[in-house]
Motif scaffolding. Structure first.
Motif, short mmCIF file in Angstrom:
data_model
loop_
_atom_site.label_atom_id
_atom_site.label_comp_id
_atom_site.label_asym_id
_atom_site.label_seq_id
_atom_site.Cartn_x
_atom_site.Cartn_y
_atom_site.Cartn_z
N GLU A 280 0.86 -1.18 0.00
CA GLU A 280 0.00 0.00 0.00
C GLU A 280 0.89 1.23 0.00
O GLU A 280 1.83 1.33 0.79
CB GLU A 280 -0.89 0.00 1.24
CG GLU A 280 -1.83 1.17 1.31
CD GLU A 280 -2.70 1.15 2.56
OE1 GLU A 280 -3.13 2.23 2.97
OE2 GLU A 280 -2.93 0.06 3.12
N VAL A 281 0.61 2.15 -0.89
CA VAL A 281 1.38 3.40 -0.98
C VAL A 281 0.45 4.55 -0.64
O VAL A 281 -0.63 4.68 -1.22
CB VAL A 281 1.97 3.60 -2.39
CG1 VAL A 281 2.74 4.91 -2.47
CG2 VAL A 281 2.86 2.42 -2.77
N GLU A 282 0.88 5.37 0.31
CA GLU A 282 0.14 6.57 0.68
C GLU A 282 1.00 7.78 0.37
O GLU A 282 2.16 7.83 0.80
CB GLU A 282 -0.22 6.53 2.17
CG GLU A 282 -1.14 5.39 2.54
CD GLU A 282 -1.46 5.33 4.01
OE1 GLU A 282 -1.19 6.32 4.73
OE2 GLU A 282 -2.00 4.29 4.44
N ILE A 283 0.45 8.70 -0.39
CA ILE A 283 1.19 9.91 -0.78
C ILE A 283 0.62 11.07 0.01
O ILE A 283 -0.48 11.55 -0.28
CB ILE A 283 1.12 10.16 -2.29
CG1 ILE A 283 1.63 8.93 -3.05
CG2 ILE A 283 1.92 11.41 -2.65
CD1 ILE A 283 1.40 8.98 -4.53
N GLU A 284 1.37 11.50 1.01
CA GLU A 284 0.92 12.58 1.89
C GLU A 284 1.45 13.94 1.45
O GLU A 284 0.80 14.95 1.65
CB GLU A 284 1.39 12.25 3.31
CG GLU A 284 0.80 13.10 4.38
CD GLU A 284 1.23 12.64 5.76
OE1 GLU A 284 0.47 11.88 6.38
OE2 GLU A 284 2.34 13.03 6.20
N GLU B 278 3.52 6.20 -7.53
CA GLU B 278 2.93 5.06 -6.81
C GLU B 278 3.33 3.74 -7.45
O GLU B 278 3.70 2.78 -6.76
CB GLU B 278 1.40 5.20 -6.78
CG GLU B 278 0.74 4.13 -5.93
CD GLU B 278 -0.74 4.37 -5.72
OE1 GLU B 278 -1.41 3.43 -5.31
OE2 GLU B 278 -1.22 5.50 -5.95
N GLN C 64 5.60 0.76 -5.71
CA GLN C 64 5.08 -0.61 -5.63
C GLN C 64 6.01 -1.61 -6.31
O GLN C 64 6.27 -2.69 -5.79
CB GLN C 64 3.68 -0.69 -6.24
CG GLN C 64 2.63 -0.02 -5.40
CD GLN C 64 1.27 0.01 -6.06
OE1 GLN C 64 1.15 -0.03 -7.28
NE2 GLN C 64 0.23 0.09 -5.24
N VAL D 142 3.26 -1.04 4.16
CA VAL D 142 2.68 0.26 3.86
C VAL D 142 3.84 1.23 3.69
O VAL D 142 4.74 1.29 4.53
CB VAL D 142 1.74 0.75 4.98
CG1 VAL D 142 1.24 2.16 4.70
CG2 VAL D 142 0.56 -0.22 5.14
N LEU E 216 4.73 5.22 3.14
CA LEU E 216 4.23 6.58 3.23
C LEU E 216 5.25 7.53 2.62
O LEU E 216 6.40 7.60 3.07
CB LEU E 216 3.96 6.96 4.69
CG LEU E 216 3.55 8.41 4.96
CD1 LEU E 216 2.23 8.73 4.28
CD2 LEU E 216 3.48 8.66 6.46
N THR F 143 6.03 11.24 2.41
CA THR F 143 5.60 12.41 3.17
C THR F 143 6.65 13.50 3.10
O THR F 143 7.56 13.47 2.28
CB THR F 143 5.26 11.98 4.63
OG1 THR F 143 4.61 13.07 5.28
CG2 THR F 143 6.48 11.54 5.40
N THR G 252 7.24 15.54 8.97
CA THR G 252 6.63 14.30 9.47
C THR G 252 7.72 13.28 9.81
O THR G 252 7.67 12.63 10.86
CB THR G 252 5.64 13.73 8.44
OG1 THR G 252 4.61 14.70 8.21
CG2 THR G 252 5.03 12.42 8.92
N ASP H 203 5.92 -0.75 8.17
CA ASP H 203 5.75 0.50 7.44
C ASP H 203 7.11 1.09 7.08
O ASP H 203 8.08 0.96 7.83
CB ASP H 203 5.00 1.52 8.31
CG ASP H 203 3.64 1.04 8.75
OD1 ASP H 203 3.01 0.26 8.01
OD2 ASP H 203 3.21 1.44 9.84
#
Length: 153
Positions: free
Chosen positions: A3-7, A19, A23, A38, A40, A42, A46, A82
């Motif tokens: 899972e990729v989260e782009i903050e 993304e 991956q 996961v 992130l 950021t 952060t 993570d």
């Protein structure tokens, strides 16, 4: 599962299809039976906050890896943990080292995944083994040896 989260928007604005790149890098480094991760993307603030709270280092860094807590064996994939990457530090390092941010990000994702898989670089023998594994994974992704700077060739 990856899972990729782009903050931080700088990542998507600077690295085309970031993304998918992340991956692909994580998948290349993961063991076939490994659990989820996961990632992130950021900003430095952060990362600085996480580095201060969990590592007692009150400064931003390029990549942090947080292994998942031990979980009971359910027969399925176990979450690995993570990975958190700070845009400013990563972008500055890529520029200083004469690399594209995409290549540097790929390397750092592979590096972070290997940490989640238990690899380390605290002693020289471990560092050499981890770097060799990184080089091998990165070669499959078409990324040059990250430990050789452009002027070394």
């Amino acid at each position: 599962m990856i899972e990729v989260e782009i903050e931080a928007g700088d990542w998507a604005a600077t690295v085309p299809d970031v993304e998918t790149l992340v991956q692909r890098a994580a998948a290349a480094a993961l063991d076939q039976n490994a659990g989820g991760v996961v990632i992130l993307l950021t900003d430095d603030e952060t990362v600085r906050d996480l580095n201060a709270r969990f590592r007692d280092r009150d400064r931003p860094t390029n990549v942090l890896s947080f292994p998942a807590a031990a979980m009971p064996d359910t027969g399925g994939p176990v979450p690995l943990g993570d990975i958190v990457l700070g845009y400013g530090v990563c972008a500055a390092e890529a520029a200083e080292q004469g690399k594209t941010l995409a290549s540097h990000l790929t390397h750092l994702v592979v590096h972070g995944v290997l940490h989640l898989l238990g690899r380390d670089h605290e002693v020289e023998a471990e560092a050499e083994a981890m770097e060799a594994e990184e080089r091998a994974v990165l070669a499959t992704l078409g990324v040059a040896d990250p430990y050789t700077l452009p002027h070394d060739g």
